[in-house]
Design a protein around this motif. Structure first.
Motif, mmCIF file in Angstrom:
data_model
loop_
_atom_site.group_PDB
_atom_site.id
_atom_site.type_symbol
_atom_site.label_atom_id
_atom_site.label_comp_id
_atom_site.label_asym_id
_atom_site.label_seq_id
_atom_site.Cartn_x
_atom_site.Cartn_y
_atom_site.Cartn_z
ATOM 1 N N GLN A 48 0.813 -1.219 0.000
ATOM 2 C CA GLN A 48 0.000 0.000 0.000
ATOM 3 C C GLN A 48 0.850 1.275 0.000
ATOM 4 O OE1 GLN A 48 -2.210 -0.800 3.607
ATOM 5 N NE2 GLN A 48 -0.872 0.527 4.810
ATOM 6 N N GLU A 49 2.139 1.155 0.344
ATOM 7 C CA GLU A 49 2.989 2.355 0.353
ATOM 8 C C GLU A 49 3.879 2.449 -0.868
ATOM 9 O OE1 GLU A 49 4.864 2.911 4.312
ATOM 10 O OE2 GLU A 49 3.240 1.607 4.997
ATOM 11 N N ASP A 50 3.755 1.504 -1.793
ATOM 12 C CA ASP A 50 4.607 1.509 -2.986
ATOM 13 C C ASP A 50 3.941 2.366 -4.077
ATOM 14 O OD1 ASP A 50 6.315 1.027 -5.060
ATOM 15 O OD2 ASP A 50 6.326 -1.162 -4.833
ATOM 16 N N THR A 51 3.991 3.682 -3.875
ATOM 17 C CA THR A 51 3.259 4.609 -4.749
ATOM 18 C C THR A 51 3.668 4.447 -6.213
ATOM 19 O OG1 THR A 51 3.214 6.110 -2.890
ATOM 20 C CG2 THR A 51 2.602 7.043 -5.007
ATOM 21 N N GLU A 52 4.967 4.289 -6.446
ATOM 22 C CA GLU A 52 5.432 4.184 -7.842
ATOM 23 C C GLU A 52 4.811 2.996 -8.550
ATOM 24 O OE1 GLU A 52 9.658 4.196 -8.487
ATOM 25 O OE2 GLU A 52 9.842 6.040 -7.297
ATOM 26 N N ALA A 53 4.830 1.832 -7.878
ATOM 27 C CA ALA A 53 4.256 0.620 -8.495
ATOM 28 C C ALA A 53 2.747 0.786 -8.685
ATOM 29 C CB ALA A 53 4.559 -0.600 -7.637
ATOM 30 N N ILE A 55 1.151 3.592 -9.261
ATOM 31 C CA ILE A 55 0.950 4.491 -10.405
ATOM 32 C C ILE A 55 1.179 3.736 -11.716
ATOM 33 C CG2 ILE A 55 2.005 6.466 -11.635
ATOM 34 C CD1 ILE A 55 2.215 7.842 -8.888
ATOM 35 N N ARG A 56 2.248 2.943 -11.747
ATOM 36 C CA ARG A 56 2.530 2.156 -12.968
ATOM 37 C C ARG A 56 1.344 1.264 -13.303
ATOM 38 N NH1 ARG A 56 7.733 1.475 -11.182
ATOM 39 N NH2 ARG A 56 7.252 -0.550 -10.273
ATOM 40 N N PHE A 57 0.810 0.592 -12.258
ATOM 41 C CA PHE A 57 -0.315 -0.317 -12.466
ATOM 42 C C PHE A 57 -1.550 0.452 -12.949
ATOM 43 C CE2 PHE A 57 -4.121 -2.551 -11.201
ATOM 44 C CZ PHE A 57 -3.891 -3.806 -11.720
ATOM 45 N N ALA A 58 -1.827 1.579 -12.301
ATOM 46 C CA ALA A 58 -3.035 2.350 -12.638
ATOM 47 C C ALA A 58 -2.969 2.840 -14.083
ATOM 48 C CB ALA A 58 -3.196 3.525 -11.680
ATOM 49 N N LYS A 59 -1.756 3.222 -14.535
ATOM 50 C CA LYS A 59 -1.605 3.683 -15.930
ATOM 51 C C LYS A 59 -1.806 2.527 -16.886
ATOM 52 C CE LYS A 59 1.411 7.670 -15.695
ATOM 53 N NZ LYS A 59 2.814 8.107 -15.684
ATOM 54 N N GLU A 81 0.738 12.525 -5.882
ATOM 55 C CA GLU A 81 1.506 11.806 -6.906
ATOM 56 C C GLU A 81 0.584 11.298 -8.025
ATOM 57 O OE1 GLU A 81 4.820 11.722 -7.034
ATOM 58 O OE2 GLU A 81 4.693 13.019 -5.264
ATOM 59 N N PHE A 82 -0.565 10.761 -7.671
ATOM 60 C CA PHE A 82 -1.503 10.293 -8.694
ATOM 61 C C PHE A 82 -1.973 11.468 -9.549
ATOM 62 C CE2 PHE A 82 -3.208 5.837 -8.547
ATOM 63 C CZ PHE A 82 -2.217 5.317 -7.745
ATOM 64 N N GLU A 83 -2.299 12.579 -8.882
ATOM 65 C CA GLU A 83 -2.819 13.728 -9.647
ATOM 66 C C GLU A 83 -1.766 14.292 -10.594
ATOM 67 O OE1 GLU A 83 -4.701 16.184 -6.630
ATOM 68 O OE2 GLU A 83 -6.558 14.983 -6.762
ATOM 69 N N LYS A 84 -0.502 14.272 -10.159
ATOM 70 C CA LYS A 84 0.587 14.715 -11.052
ATOM 71 C C LYS A 84 0.621 13.877 -12.315
ATOM 72 C CE LYS A 84 3.945 16.084 -7.684
ATOM 73 N NZ LYS A 84 5.049 15.462 -6.935
ATOM 74 N N ASN A 85 0.205 12.621 -12.183
ATOM 75 C CA ASN A 85 0.203 11.696 -13.320
ATOM 76 C C ASN A 85 -1.162 11.619 -14.018
ATOM 77 O OD1 ASN A 85 2.883 10.004 -13.568
ATOM 78 N ND2 ASN A 85 2.569 10.421 -11.398
ATOM 79 N N ASP A 86 -2.016 12.622 -13.734
ATOM 80 C CA ASP A 86 -3.357 12.661 -14.350
ATOM 81 C C ASP A 86 -4.183 11.414 -14.083
ATOM 82 O OD1 ASP A 86 -3.397 15.187 -15.424
ATOM 83 O OD2 ASP A 86 -2.221 14.560 -17.176
#
Ligand code: AMP
Ligand code: GLY
Length: 426
Positions: A48-53, A55-59, A81-86
């Motif tokens: 749950q704290e692996d924000t980068e992974a 974001i990669r998954f959500a994209k 972080e998510f919002e920065k990545n739209d």
């Protein structure tokens, strides 16, 4: 739409369960999830704290909305972080989540905007904190500033206990950096209640008022836990008291956050003490409560997913809610020894049987064992939840379902909802 839920406890199982009922949702993923969640969602091997992974998954999967359960990712800034990545995400930004992440910030906000709470003084220096103890009356409450998994507030009956608490927090750093600062707070007398709401930056839509049971033993004895059970609606919060709480606590807080340029969007949880002088804030949380969620979502009529999506898209809340006329109760089955040391990996029996309508067994600390069986994996193992038209039915149905589930050294409180009964008897 595809949805990603972040977290893997009882609260997240209840969230996934509720989201799965929305017509707008085709598929749910949960990171990391748990065996109960896996019956409704695809569980991911992402922490749950692996924000980068995340974001990669959500994209990659074109996730339409991400919903965050626990406080740690929110306080760490996952929403920014998510919002920065739209990527659409439901929850408060890092600066808004500080309402839970820093008790010093939340007390500053309450003081500045004259929102009722206990008096307190902030210290960042050990000697000064100790010196101040000559001036306080006991019991007094000492709180680490930062996140401490619900254990950062210590009620001290005398000066010796207060000295130990200050030493533990500031010198021994038992909560790490969370103890760089602490507050010494007036002890409030009253009954507690949880007021949890959806907030869109401006408007507030309340879930039914609820009560948690924080202490490990019956009659609120013994050390505090994450919460041993909950029920809603809590009759101590009448319609007129909820109106007072809205006018004196929730509305001013949401307005204050906007004024402080930390507009609040997400779930907002006020832990309140109902004192002889009226409701006062014990703490704010930037998320849903656990186990309050397990009773609030079964009582929520309407499409909660739709509201979360609207808020994430910057639209106003559609539905204002009333206090539910139905009831729900959740009894936590915990591993014997919790909140101290306890065993993990014990097989849980009785989960496969069908439970009656109006009973849901939400998983918290469980995982799959070697043969695909469910075994314990945490202190709070299951949240056995019943919902029905009246208090007596939910109590009977919840405890009757608890009686069908066993594991070695299972422990649960026998008095969940006893406070409601006292109010109802009046
Ligand atoms: P907190 O970590 O702030 O949620 O506090 C945990 C629990 O400690 C609360 O649910 C209350 O039962 C108790 N508590 C915290 N602050 C106070 C206070 N000022 N007066 C009385 N009880 C408190
Ligand atoms: N049930 C208390 C909490 O979620 O903080």
């Amino acid at each position: 739409m595809k949805v990603l839920v972040v977290g893997g406890g009882g609260r997240e199982h209840a969230l996934v369960w509720k989201i799965s009922q929305s017509k707008a949702v085709d598929k749910i993923y949960c990171a990391p999830g748990n065996p109960g969640i896996s019956t409704l969602a695809e569980c991911l091997d992402i922490g749950q704290e692996d924000t980068e992974a995340l974001i990669r998954f959500a994209k990659k999967e074109k996730i339409g909305l991400t919903v965050v359960g626990p406080e740690i990712p929110l306080v760490n800034g996952i929403v920014n972080e998510f919002e920065k990545n739209d990527l659409a995400i439901f929850g408060p930004t890092q600066k808004a989540a500080e309402i839970e992440g820093s008790k010093v910030f939340s007390k500053y906000l309450l003081d500045k905007y004259k929102i009722p709470t206990a008096d307190c003084i902030v210290f960042d220096n050990y000697d000064e904190a100790v010196k101040y103890l000559n001036e306080v009356s006991y019991p007094t409450v000492i709180k680490a500033d930062g996140l401490a998994a619900g254990k950062g507030s210590i009620i001290c009956q005398n000066k010796n206990e207060a000295l130990t608490a200050i030493e533990d927090i500031m010198l021994k750093k038992i909560f790490g950096e969370a103890g760089d600062r602490l507050i010494v707070e007036e002890f409030m007398i009253g009954e507690e209640a949880s007021i949890i709401a959806l907030v869109d930056g401006e408007n507030i839509s309340y879930f039914s008022p609820s009560q948690d049971h924080k202490a490990i033993f019956d009659d609120d004895k013994g050390p505090n836990t994450g919460g041993m059970g909950a029920y809603a609606p809590a009759p101590i919060i009448t319609k007129s008291l909820l109106e007072q709480i809205h006018a004196e606590v929730m509305e001013p807080t949401v307005r204050a956050m906007a004024k402080e340029k930390r507009p609040y969007r997400g779930f907002l949880y006020a832990g309140l003490m109902i004192t002889a002088q009226g409701p006062k804030v014990v703490e704010f949380n930037c998320r849903l409560g656990d186990p309050e969620t397990q009773v609030l979502l079964p009582l929520y009529e309407g499409d909660l997913f739709n509201e979360m999506l609207r808020i994430a898209e910057g639209k106003p809340i559609e539905n204002k809610r009333e206090i539910s006329k139905k009831w729900a109760m959740c009894v936590i089955m915990a591993a014997g020894g919790y909140p101290g040391n306890y065993e993990k990996g014990t097989e849980v029996f009785g989960l496969e049987q069908g439970f009656d309508d109006g009973v849901e067994v939400f998983h918290a600390g469980t995982k799959f064992g070697n043969n695909g069986n469910v075994v314990t994996n945490g202190g709070r193992v299951l949240g056995v939840t019943a919902f029905a038209d009246d208090y007596y039915s939910v109590r009977e149905n919840a405890y009757s379902a608890v009686g069908k589930i066993t594991f070695n050294k299972a422990y649960y409180r026998k008095d969940i909802g006893a406070k409601a009964k006292r109010h109802l008897a009046r």
